[in-house]
Write a protein that holds these residues in place. Structure first.
Motif, PDB file in Angstrom:
ATOM      1  N   VAL A  52       0.835  -1.202   0.000  1.00  0.00           N
ATOM      2  CA  VAL A  52       0.000   0.000   0.000  1.00  0.00           C
ATOM      3  C   VAL A  52       0.870   1.251   0.000  1.00  0.00           C
ATOM      4  N   GLU A  53       1.997   1.202   0.685  1.00  0.00           N
ATOM      5  CA  GLU A  53       2.909   2.346   0.644  1.00  0.00           C
ATOM      6  C   GLU A  53       3.360   2.615  -0.791  1.00  0.00           C
ATOM      7  N   VAL A  54       3.670   1.572  -1.536  1.00  0.00           N
ATOM      8  CA  VAL A  54       4.049   1.722  -2.938  1.00  0.00           C
ATOM      9  C   VAL A  54       2.885   2.310  -3.730  1.00  0.00           C
ATOM     10  N   LEU A  55       1.691   1.764  -3.532  1.00  0.00           N
ATOM     11  CA  LEU A  55       0.523   2.256  -4.266  1.00  0.00           C
ATOM     12  C   LEU A  55       0.294   3.738  -4.007  1.00  0.00           C
ATOM     13  N   VAL A  56       0.311   4.131  -2.740  1.00  0.00           N
ATOM     14  CA  VAL A  56       0.051   5.519  -2.372  1.00  0.00           C
ATOM     15  C   VAL A  56       1.124   6.446  -2.953  1.00  0.00           C
ATOM     16  N   ARG A  57       2.385   6.053  -2.844  1.00  0.00           N
ATOM     17  CA  ARG A  57       3.459   6.895  -3.394  1.00  0.00           C
ATOM     18  C   ARG A  57       3.353   7.032  -4.907  1.00  0.00           C
ATOM     19  N   ALA A  58       2.760   6.036  -5.554  1.00  0.00           N
ATOM     20  CA  ALA A  58       2.581   6.084  -7.005  1.00  0.00           C
ATOM     21  C   ALA A  58       1.285   6.796  -7.398  1.00  0.00           C
ATOM     22  N   GLY A  59       0.545   7.273  -6.413  1.00  0.00           N
ATOM     23  CA  GLY A  59      -0.682   8.006  -6.696  1.00  0.00           C
ATOM     24  C   GLY A  59      -1.902   7.134  -6.902  1.00  0.00           C
ATOM     25  N   VAL A  60      -1.851   5.907  -6.423  1.00  0.00           N
ATOM     26  CA  VAL A  60      -2.982   4.989  -6.545  1.00  0.00           C
ATOM     27  C   VAL A  60      -3.715   4.952  -5.212  1.00  0.00           C
ATOM     28  N   SER A  61      -5.000   5.216  -5.254  1.00  0.00           N
ATOM     29  CA  SER A  61      -5.820   5.139  -4.050  1.00  0.00           C
ATOM     30  C   SER A  61      -6.184   3.677  -3.790  1.00  0.00           C
ATOM     31  N   PRO A  62      -5.782   3.125  -2.635  1.00  0.00           N
ATOM     32  CA  PRO A  62      -6.169   1.738  -2.328  1.00  0.00           C
ATOM     33  C   PRO A  62      -7.689   1.556  -2.303  1.00  0.00           C
ATOM     34  N   ASP A  63      -8.427   2.588  -1.849  1.00  0.00           N
ATOM     35  CA  ASP A  63      -9.889   2.491  -1.829  1.00  0.00           C
ATOM     36  C   ASP A  63     -10.462   2.413  -3.242  1.00  0.00           C
ATOM     37  N   GLU A  64      -9.948   3.246  -4.140  1.00  0.00           N
ATOM     38  CA  GLU A  64     -10.417   3.226  -5.524  1.00  0.00           C
ATOM     39  C   GLU A  64     -10.035   1.908  -6.198  1.00  0.00           C
TER      40      GLU A  64
END
Length: 182
Positions: free
Chosen positions: A152-164
């Protein structure tokens, strides 16, 4: 020319036989790839970022869950940076969000507590859908649900919302045999 990849003494690959038997044909290579990546990176455990990286490489349904090429490219960029020793620096460190006691590692040798929980959650998600085996989308949904894991840290740093991302994947009971409901 000398290889830039460090030599790692041969170690047995970490396994979870009870879990491995319940993976789909598509997800089994993901786990194998995560094992290989952890050993190559010199990490003591498979972590959620190893799983995410292998998922993206091996499973087209997982790649389709991302909102287009640029988003996927940014996620892969962070993961590649990590694998070559730049960017997010976790190499050699144990993934532990504090959500579960590290003693969980005893029950799943070679797996970070979060990676073991993600695999278990993927199996539970498949079971909720009436399937005996977990798929790549089940694992991706489990990774996105743990807000404290490295994936999730990778996703968030890449601009991906885990919720979306979770919304695009869908609930397990909304899925069909062909993949996530969109």
């Amino acid at each position: 020319m000398q290889s830039r990849t460090p030599r790692i003494p041969h170690q047995p690959a970490p396994t979870r036989p009870e879990t491995d038997a319940r993976l789909t044909v598509e997800l089994a290579p993901v786990v194998t790839g995560a094992r290989r990546r952890a050993l190559r990176d010199g990490d003591r455990q498979i972590d959620t970022a190893h799983l995410l990286h292998s998922l993206l490489e091996a499973d087209s349904a997982v790649r389709e869950a991302f909102d287009g090429g640029p988003q996927l490219a940014r996620v892969l960029g962070y993961l590649v940076q990590r694998s070559i020793g730049y960017g997010l620096r976790w190499q050699g460190a144990v993934e532990d969000s504090g959500a579960v006691p590290v003693v969980t590692d005893v029950a799943a040798p070679g797996w970070s507590p979060q990676a073991a929980l993600a695999m278990d959650a993927a199996l539970e998600r498949a079971a909720a859908r009436g399937e005996a085996r977990a798929s790549g989308l089940d694992l991706l949904a489990a990774l996105a649900a743990d807000r404290e894991c490295r994936a999730v840290e990778v996703l968030v740093r890449a601009g991906v919302s885990p919720d979306e991302l979770a919304r695009r994947i869908g609930r397990p009971d909304a899925e069909t045999a062909g993949g996530a409901a969109r």
